[in-house]
Scaffold this active site. Structure first.
Site, PDB file in Angstrom:
ATOM      1  N   SER A   1       0.819  -1.269   0.064  1.00  0.00           N
ATOM      2  CA  SER A   1      -0.129  -0.132  -0.006  1.00  0.00           C
ATOM      3  C   SER A   1       0.881   1.264  -0.048  1.00  0.00           C
ATOM      4  CB  SER A   1      -1.016   0.028   1.293  1.00  0.00           C
ATOM      5  OG  SER A   1      -0.100  -0.009   2.546  1.00  0.00           O
TER       6      SER A   1
ATOM      7  N   ASP B   1      -3.170   8.040   8.530  1.00  0.00           N
ATOM      8  CA  ASP B   1      -4.448   7.152   9.077  1.00  0.00           C
ATOM      9  C   ASP B   1      -3.878   6.454   9.974  1.00  0.00           C
ATOM     10  OD1 ASP B   1      -2.971   5.495   7.506  1.00  0.00           O
ATOM     11  OD2 ASP B   1      -4.642   4.863   6.320  1.00  0.00           O
TER      12      ASP B   1
ATOM     13  N   HIS C   1      -0.266   4.552   7.551  1.00  0.00           N
ATOM     14  CA  HIS C   1       0.231   5.510   6.365  1.00  0.00           C
ATOM     15  C   HIS C   1       0.719   6.749   6.625  1.00  0.00           C
ATOM     16  CE1 HIS C   1      -2.369   1.966   4.844  1.00  0.00           C
ATOM     17  NE2 HIS C   1      -1.422   1.793   4.198  1.00  0.00           N
TER      18      HIS C   1
END
Length: 378
Positions: A41, A346, A349
Protein backbone atom coordinates in the site's frame (compact mmCIF):
# COMPACT_ATOMS: atom_id res chain seq x y z
CA UNK A 1 0.95 -1.31 3.80
CA UNK A 2 -2.77 -1.38 4.42
CA UNK A 3 -4.56 -4.60 5.18
CA UNK A 4 -7.92 -3.08 4.13
CA UNK A 5 -9.58 -4.08 7.28
CA UNK A 6 -2.68 -0.74 6.54
CA UNK A 7 1.16 0.64 7.00
CA UNK A 8 3.78 -0.40 6.74
CA UNK A 9 19.39 1.36 8.31
CA UNK A 10 22.44 1.08 8.19
CA UNK A 11 24.70 2.31 5.38
CA UNK A 12 27.50 0.07 4.12
CA UNK A 13 30.87 1.86 3.92
CA UNK A 14 31.40 1.31 0.21
CA UNK A 15 28.03 2.56 -0.97
CA UNK A 16 28.21 5.33 -3.57
CA UNK A 17 25.67 7.77 -4.83
CA UNK A 18 23.85 6.88 -8.02
CA UNK A 19 22.83 10.00 -9.91
CA UNK A 20 19.64 8.78 -11.51
CA UNK A 21 18.01 12.12 -12.20
CA UNK A 22 21.22 13.58 -13.57
CA UNK A 23 20.95 11.09 -16.41
CA UNK A 24 17.51 12.45 -17.20
CA UNK A 25 17.82 16.18 -16.75
CA UNK A 26 21.54 16.75 -16.92
CA UNK A 27 22.05 15.03 -20.23
CA UNK A 28 24.58 12.57 -18.81
CA UNK A 29 24.26 9.06 -20.26
CA UNK A 30 20.97 7.21 -20.41
CA UNK A 31 17.52 8.73 -20.02
CA UNK A 32 14.70 6.75 -18.44
CA UNK A 33 11.42 6.40 -20.25
CA UNK A 34 9.44 4.06 -17.99
CA UNK A 35 8.97 2.92 -14.40
CA UNK A 36 7.67 -0.44 -13.21
CA UNK A 37 6.62 -0.67 -9.59
CA UNK A 38 6.01 -3.59 -7.24
CA UNK A 39 5.00 -3.48 -3.58
CA UNK A 40 2.20 -2.91 -1.09
CA UNK A 41 0.00 0.00 0.00
CA UNK A 42 2.97 2.36 0.15
CA UNK A 43 3.11 2.05 -3.65
CA UNK A 44 -0.35 0.89 -4.83
CA UNK A 45 -1.88 3.51 -7.15
CA UNK A 46 -5.18 1.72 -7.72
CA UNK A 47 -4.90 -2.06 -8.08
CA UNK A 48 -6.87 -2.51 -4.87
CA UNK A 49 -9.92 -0.97 -6.58
CA UNK A 50 -10.17 -4.12 -8.73
CA UNK A 51 -9.51 -6.51 -5.85
CA UNK A 52 -11.32 -5.27 -2.76
CA UNK A 53 -14.17 -2.81 -3.22
CA UNK A 54 -14.51 -2.46 0.55
CA UNK A 55 -10.92 -1.35 1.13
CA UNK A 56 -10.94 1.76 3.31
CA UNK A 57 -8.52 3.50 0.94
CA UNK A 58 -11.31 3.64 -1.65
CA UNK A 59 -13.47 5.93 0.48
CA UNK A 60 -13.28 9.60 1.50
CA UNK A 61 -11.33 11.33 2.87
CA UNK A 62 -8.56 9.38 1.09
CA UNK A 63 -7.19 11.33 -1.86
CA UNK A 64 -8.59 14.64 -0.66
CA UNK A 65 -5.35 16.64 -0.92
CA UNK A 66 -4.23 16.03 -4.49
CA UNK A 67 -7.03 14.30 -6.38
CA UNK A 68 -9.98 15.55 -4.30
CA UNK A 69 -11.36 12.00 -4.40
CA UNK A 70 -10.17 8.48 -3.51
CA UNK A 71 -7.97 6.74 -6.10
CA UNK A 72 -6.96 3.61 -4.20
CA UNK A 73 -3.87 5.31 -2.81
CA UNK A 74 -3.69 4.86 0.96
CA UNK A 75 -2.96 8.49 1.74
CA UNK A 76 -4.50 11.92 1.40
CA UNK A 77 -2.64 12.41 -1.88
CA UNK A 78 0.49 11.34 -3.72
CA UNK A 79 2.86 8.50 -2.80
CA UNK A 80 6.63 8.24 -3.15
CA UNK A 81 6.22 6.33 -6.42
CA UNK A 82 4.19 9.24 -7.82
CA UNK A 83 6.98 11.67 -7.00
CA UNK A 84 9.55 9.36 -8.56
CA UNK A 85 7.58 9.17 -11.80
CA UNK A 86 7.03 12.92 -11.76
CA UNK A 87 10.76 13.57 -11.23
CA UNK A 88 11.51 11.52 -14.36
CA UNK A 89 9.01 13.51 -16.38
CA UNK A 90 6.64 10.54 -16.59
CA UNK A 91 2.91 10.29 -15.87
CA UNK A 92 1.61 8.61 -12.73
CA UNK A 93 1.78 4.83 -13.10
CA UNK A 94 -1.30 2.98 -14.23
CA UNK A 95 -2.41 0.09 -12.00
CA UNK A 96 -1.94 -3.21 -13.81
CA UNK A 97 -5.44 -4.49 -13.05
CA UNK A 98 -6.92 -1.24 -14.33
CA UNK A 99 -5.24 -1.82 -17.67
CA UNK A 100 -6.67 -5.31 -17.86
CA UNK A 101 -10.14 -4.01 -17.08
CA UNK A 102 -10.21 -1.27 -19.71
CA UNK A 103 -10.86 -2.12 -23.33
CA UNK A 104 -9.15 1.06 -24.51
CA UNK A 105 -6.15 1.15 -22.19
CA UNK A 106 -3.80 4.04 -22.70
CA UNK A 107 -0.14 3.43 -23.45
CA UNK A 108 1.72 1.29 -20.93
CA UNK A 109 5.12 2.05 -22.38
CA UNK A 110 5.82 4.67 -19.71
CA UNK A 111 5.24 2.28 -16.86
CA UNK A 112 2.87 0.02 -14.94
CA UNK A 113 2.24 -0.41 -11.22
CA UNK A 114 1.82 -3.94 -9.86
CA UNK A 115 1.74 -3.02 -6.15
CA UNK A 116 -1.28 -4.13 -4.11
CA UNK A 117 -2.60 -2.95 -0.76
CA UNK A 118 -1.81 -5.56 1.90
CA UNK A 119 0.66 -7.45 -0.27
CA UNK A 120 3.50 -9.47 1.22
CA UNK A 121 6.86 -10.61 -0.07
CA UNK A 122 6.05 -14.18 1.00
CA UNK A 123 3.02 -16.15 -0.19
CA UNK A 124 0.00 -16.54 2.08
CA UNK A 125 0.72 -20.27 2.54
CA UNK A 126 3.83 -19.35 4.54
CA UNK A 127 1.72 -17.52 7.11
CA UNK A 128 -1.07 -20.09 7.25
CA UNK A 129 1.49 -22.80 8.02
CA UNK A 130 2.39 -20.74 11.09
CA UNK A 131 -1.17 -20.12 12.20
CA UNK A 132 -1.29 -16.54 10.91
CA UNK A 133 -4.66 -16.18 9.18
CA UNK A 134 -5.14 -12.40 9.08
CA UNK A 135 -3.29 -11.94 5.77
CA UNK A 136 -5.67 -9.87 3.68
CA UNK A 137 -4.48 -10.77 0.17
CA UNK A 138 -2.37 -13.30 -1.68
CA UNK A 139 -1.17 -10.83 -4.31
CA UNK A 140 2.37 -11.41 -3.13
CA UNK A 141 5.57 -10.32 -4.81
CA UNK A 142 5.61 -13.59 -6.75
CA UNK A 143 2.13 -12.88 -8.14
CA UNK A 144 3.11 -9.33 -9.07
CA UNK A 145 6.21 -10.56 -10.89
CA UNK A 146 4.05 -13.03 -12.83
CA UNK A 147 1.81 -10.11 -13.83
CA UNK A 148 4.83 -8.31 -15.22
CA UNK A 149 5.78 -11.36 -17.29
CA UNK A 150 2.24 -11.58 -18.61
CA UNK A 151 2.28 -7.98 -19.80
CA UNK A 152 5.81 -8.15 -21.21
CA UNK A 153 4.73 -9.20 -24.76
CA UNK A 154 2.63 -6.03 -24.90
CA UNK A 155 5.64 -3.94 -23.98
CA UNK A 156 8.14 -5.40 -26.45
CA UNK A 157 8.02 -8.21 -28.98
CA UNK A 158 11.66 -8.69 -30.01
CA UNK A 159 14.87 -9.21 -28.05
CA UNK A 160 16.34 -5.92 -29.25
CA UNK A 161 13.20 -3.95 -28.35
CA UNK A 162 13.04 -5.61 -24.93
CA UNK A 163 16.70 -4.89 -24.27
CA UNK A 164 16.21 -1.24 -25.20
CA UNK A 165 13.11 -0.97 -22.99
CA UNK A 166 14.83 -2.59 -20.02
CA UNK A 167 17.85 -0.32 -20.34
CA UNK A 168 15.58 2.72 -20.20
CA UNK A 169 13.40 1.49 -17.33
CA UNK A 170 13.57 1.88 -13.58
CA UNK A 171 12.20 -1.05 -11.56
CA UNK A 172 11.03 -0.04 -8.09
CA UNK A 173 10.95 -3.09 -5.85
CA UNK A 174 8.67 -1.94 -3.09
CA UNK A 175 8.46 -0.98 -0.44
CA UNK A 176 7.67 -4.66 0.17
CA UNK A 177 8.09 -6.86 3.23
CA UNK A 178 6.49 -4.58 5.79
CA UNK A 179 3.23 -6.51 5.80
CA UNK A 180 5.08 -9.79 6.32
CA UNK A 181 5.83 -8.38 9.75
CA UNK A 182 2.69 -6.31 10.29
CA UNK A 183 0.35 -9.30 10.20
CA UNK A 184 2.12 -11.25 12.97
CA UNK A 185 2.98 -8.12 14.99
CA UNK A 186 -0.71 -7.14 15.11
CA UNK A 187 -1.50 -10.63 16.39
CA UNK A 188 1.04 -9.89 19.14
CA UNK A 189 3.31 -12.73 18.06
CA UNK A 190 6.74 -12.65 19.65
CA UNK A 191 9.52 -10.62 18.10
CA UNK A 192 11.76 -13.68 18.38
CA UNK A 193 9.46 -15.55 16.02
CA UNK A 194 9.04 -12.63 13.63
CA UNK A 195 12.82 -12.11 13.40
CA UNK A 196 13.03 -15.58 11.87
CA UNK A 197 10.88 -14.30 8.98
CA UNK A 198 13.43 -11.67 7.97
CA UNK A 199 15.88 -13.91 6.05
CA UNK A 200 12.96 -15.43 4.15
CA UNK A 201 11.51 -12.02 3.27
CA UNK A 202 14.94 -10.85 2.09
CA UNK A 203 15.31 -14.04 0.05
CA UNK A 204 11.94 -13.43 -1.65
CA UNK A 205 12.90 -9.86 -2.54
CA UNK A 206 16.32 -11.00 -3.76
CA UNK A 207 14.77 -13.74 -5.89
CA UNK A 208 12.48 -11.24 -7.61
CA UNK A 209 15.39 -8.87 -8.22
CA UNK A 210 17.52 -11.62 -9.74
CA UNK A 211 14.63 -12.72 -11.94
CA UNK A 212 14.21 -9.18 -13.27
CA UNK A 213 17.96 -8.95 -13.89
CA UNK A 214 17.81 -12.22 -15.82
CA UNK A 215 15.04 -10.70 -17.92
CA UNK A 216 17.30 -7.73 -18.66
CA UNK A 217 16.64 -5.13 -15.95
CA UNK A 218 19.51 -2.69 -15.58
CA UNK A 219 18.34 -0.19 -12.93
CA UNK A 220 16.49 -1.34 -9.81
CA UNK A 221 15.52 0.72 -6.78
CA UNK A 222 14.87 -1.24 -3.58
CA UNK A 223 13.40 0.76 -0.66
CA UNK A 224 13.98 -0.23 2.93
CA UNK A 225 11.28 -0.36 5.58
CA UNK A 226 10.01 2.67 7.46
CA UNK A 227 10.54 3.05 11.24
CA UNK A 228 7.51 1.11 12.43
CA UNK A 229 8.14 2.10 16.04
CA UNK A 230 7.02 5.62 15.10
CA UNK A 231 3.65 4.71 13.57
CA UNK A 232 0.44 5.53 15.42
CA UNK A 233 -0.86 1.99 14.96
CA UNK A 234 2.19 0.34 16.49
CA UNK A 235 2.35 2.94 19.26
CA UNK A 236 -1.29 2.09 20.03
CA UNK A 237 -0.95 -1.70 19.87
CA UNK A 238 2.20 -1.72 21.97
CA UNK A 239 1.53 1.22 24.28
CA UNK A 240 3.25 0.81 27.63
CA UNK A 241 3.81 2.77 30.83
CA UNK A 242 7.48 1.81 30.73
CA UNK A 243 9.20 5.00 29.55
CA UNK A 244 12.40 3.04 28.88
CA UNK A 245 10.67 1.45 25.88
CA UNK A 246 10.53 4.80 24.08
CA UNK A 247 13.24 6.84 22.40
CA UNK A 248 13.50 10.02 24.49
CA UNK A 249 14.26 12.10 21.39
CA UNK A 250 11.50 10.90 19.07
CA UNK A 251 8.90 9.21 21.27
CA UNK A 252 9.08 6.12 19.04
CA UNK A 253 9.22 2.55 20.37
CA UNK A 254 12.92 1.73 20.29
CA UNK A 255 12.66 -2.05 19.99
CA UNK A 256 10.35 -1.84 16.98
CA UNK A 257 12.64 0.60 15.21
CA UNK A 258 15.57 -1.71 15.88
CA UNK A 259 13.57 -4.42 14.14
CA UNK A 260 13.15 -2.18 11.08
CA UNK A 261 16.88 -1.46 11.17
CA UNK A 262 17.59 -5.18 11.29
CA UNK A 263 15.49 -5.80 8.17
CA UNK A 264 17.14 -2.89 6.37
CA UNK A 265 20.64 -4.01 7.33
CA UNK A 266 20.00 -7.53 6.04
CA UNK A 267 18.44 -6.16 2.86
CA UNK A 268 21.45 -3.96 2.12
CA UNK A 269 23.86 -6.83 2.65
CA UNK A 270 21.91 -8.93 0.17
CA UNK A 271 21.78 -6.09 -2.36
CA UNK A 272 25.55 -5.71 -2.09
CA UNK A 273 25.96 -9.43 -2.74
CA UNK A 274 23.69 -9.30 -5.81
CA UNK A 275 25.46 -6.20 -7.09
CA UNK A 276 28.83 -7.97 -6.93
CA UNK A 277 27.42 -10.76 -9.08
CA UNK A 278 25.94 -8.30 -11.59
CA UNK A 279 28.43 -5.40 -11.92
CA UNK A 280 26.67 -3.98 -15.01
CA UNK A 281 23.43 -3.55 -13.07
CA UNK A 282 22.59 -0.49 -10.95
CA UNK A 283 21.03 -1.70 -7.71
CA UNK A 284 19.81 1.27 -5.68
CA UNK A 285 18.97 1.13 -2.00
CA UNK A 286 16.45 3.85 -1.11
CA UNK A 287 16.75 4.58 2.60
CA UNK A 288 13.16 5.33 3.57
CA UNK A 289 14.03 4.74 7.23
CA UNK A 290 16.56 7.53 7.68
CA UNK A 291 14.69 9.83 5.32
CA UNK A 292 11.67 9.53 7.63
CA UNK A 293 13.62 9.71 10.88
CA UNK A 294 14.59 13.30 10.04
CA UNK A 295 11.09 14.57 10.65
CA UNK A 296 10.48 12.36 13.68
CA UNK A 297 13.54 13.99 15.23
CA UNK A 298 12.79 17.55 14.09
CA UNK A 299 9.10 17.76 13.17
CA UNK A 300 8.66 21.53 13.30
CA UNK A 301 11.65 22.00 11.01
CA UNK A 302 9.63 20.24 8.33
CA UNK A 303 6.32 21.90 9.11
CA UNK A 304 4.74 19.04 11.07
CA UNK A 305 3.23 21.17 13.80
CA UNK A 306 0.28 18.78 14.14
CA UNK A 307 2.61 16.12 15.46
CA UNK A 308 4.55 13.12 14.25
CA UNK A 309 2.67 10.31 15.97
CA UNK A 310 -0.93 11.52 15.98
CA UNK A 311 -2.90 10.42 12.93
CA UNK A 312 -4.60 13.13 10.89
CA UNK A 313 -7.55 10.84 10.20
CA UNK A 314 -8.55 8.44 12.94
CA UNK A 315 -11.05 7.29 15.51
CA UNK A 316 -9.53 8.65 18.70
CA UNK A 317 -7.17 7.42 21.38
CA UNK A 318 -3.77 8.79 22.43
CA UNK A 319 -2.51 8.66 18.85
CA UNK A 320 -5.90 9.13 17.13
CA UNK A 321 -5.76 5.54 15.90
CA UNK A 322 -8.52 3.06 16.62
CA UNK A 323 -8.59 -0.26 14.76
CA UNK A 324 -12.36 -0.38 15.33
CA UNK A 325 -12.93 3.07 13.80
CA UNK A 326 -10.46 3.48 10.98
CA UNK A 327 -10.23 6.31 8.50
CA UNK A 328 -12.41 5.63 5.45
CA UNK A 329 -14.21 2.70 7.02
CA UNK A 330 -16.46 4.81 9.23
CA UNK A 331 -18.18 7.97 7.92
CA UNK A 332 -18.01 9.46 11.41
CA UNK A 333 -14.21 9.42 11.34
CA UNK A 334 -13.03 12.80 10.08
CA UNK A 335 -9.68 14.01 8.83
CA UNK A 336 -7.79 16.94 10.31
CA UNK A 337 -8.12 20.33 8.66
CA UNK A 338 -4.58 20.40 7.23
CA UNK A 339 -2.92 17.01 6.55
CA UNK A 340 0.33 18.74 5.56
CA UNK A 341 0.91 19.48 9.25
CA UNK A 342 0.92 15.76 10.10
CA UNK A 343 3.32 12.90 9.39
CA UNK A 344 0.73 10.17 9.87
CA UNK A 345 -2.35 10.14 7.68
CA UNK A 346 -4.39 7.25 9.11
CA UNK A 347 -2.12 5.72 11.72
CA UNK A 348 -0.76 3.17 9.27
CA UNK A 349 0.23 5.31 6.29
CA UNK A 350 1.87 8.70 5.92
CA UNK A 351 0.54 11.93 4.49
CA UNK A 352 1.42 13.24 1.05
CA UNK A 353 3.58 15.85 2.80
CA UNK A 354 5.64 13.13 4.50
CA UNK A 355 5.93 11.06 1.32
CA UNK A 356 7.07 14.14 -0.57
CA UNK A 357 9.89 14.68 1.92
CA UNK A 358 10.96 11.04 1.64
CA UNK A 359 10.93 11.31 -2.15
CA UNK A 360 12.97 14.51 -2.06
CA UNK A 361 15.47 12.83 0.25
CA UNK A 362 16.04 9.91 -2.09
CA UNK A 363 16.12 11.91 -5.31
CA UNK A 364 19.73 12.91 -6.04
CA UNK A 365 18.97 16.44 -7.26
CA UNK A 366 18.46 17.25 -3.58
CA UNK A 367 21.88 16.04 -2.45
CA UNK A 368 23.07 19.63 -2.61
CA UNK A 369 20.43 20.47 -0.02
CA UNK A 370 22.07 18.05 2.38
CA UNK A 371 20.06 14.90 1.72
CA UNK A 372 21.94 11.74 0.81
CA UNK A 373 19.67 8.77 1.23
CA UNK A 374 19.61 7.44 -2.32
CA UNK A 375 22.31 4.85 -2.84
CA UNK A 376 23.55 2.01 -4.95
CA UNK A 377 25.80 -0.63 -3.48
CA UNK A 378 27.94 -0.63 -6.58
Amino acid sequence: MAFCSSFLSLKLPFIKLFLLLATVRGGVGQSYTSVFSFGDSLADTGNTFFINKSCQCLFPPYGETYFQHPTGRCSDGLLVIDFIAESLGLPFLQPYLGINNRSNATSIQEGVNFAVVGATALDVAFFEERGIYNVATNYSLRVQLDWFKQILPSLCNTSSKCNDMFERSVFVMGEIGGNDYNYPFFLLRSIQEIRTFVPLVIQAIASAIKELIDLGAVTLMVPGNLPIGCSAAYLTYYETADKEEYDSETGCLTWLNKFSEYHNDQLQKELTRIQALHPRTNIIYADYYNAAMRFYRSPTQFGFIGGTHTACCGGGGPYNYNASAECGSNPLVRACDDPSQYVSWDGMHLTEAAYRLIAEAIIPQNVTAGYSYYYTSK
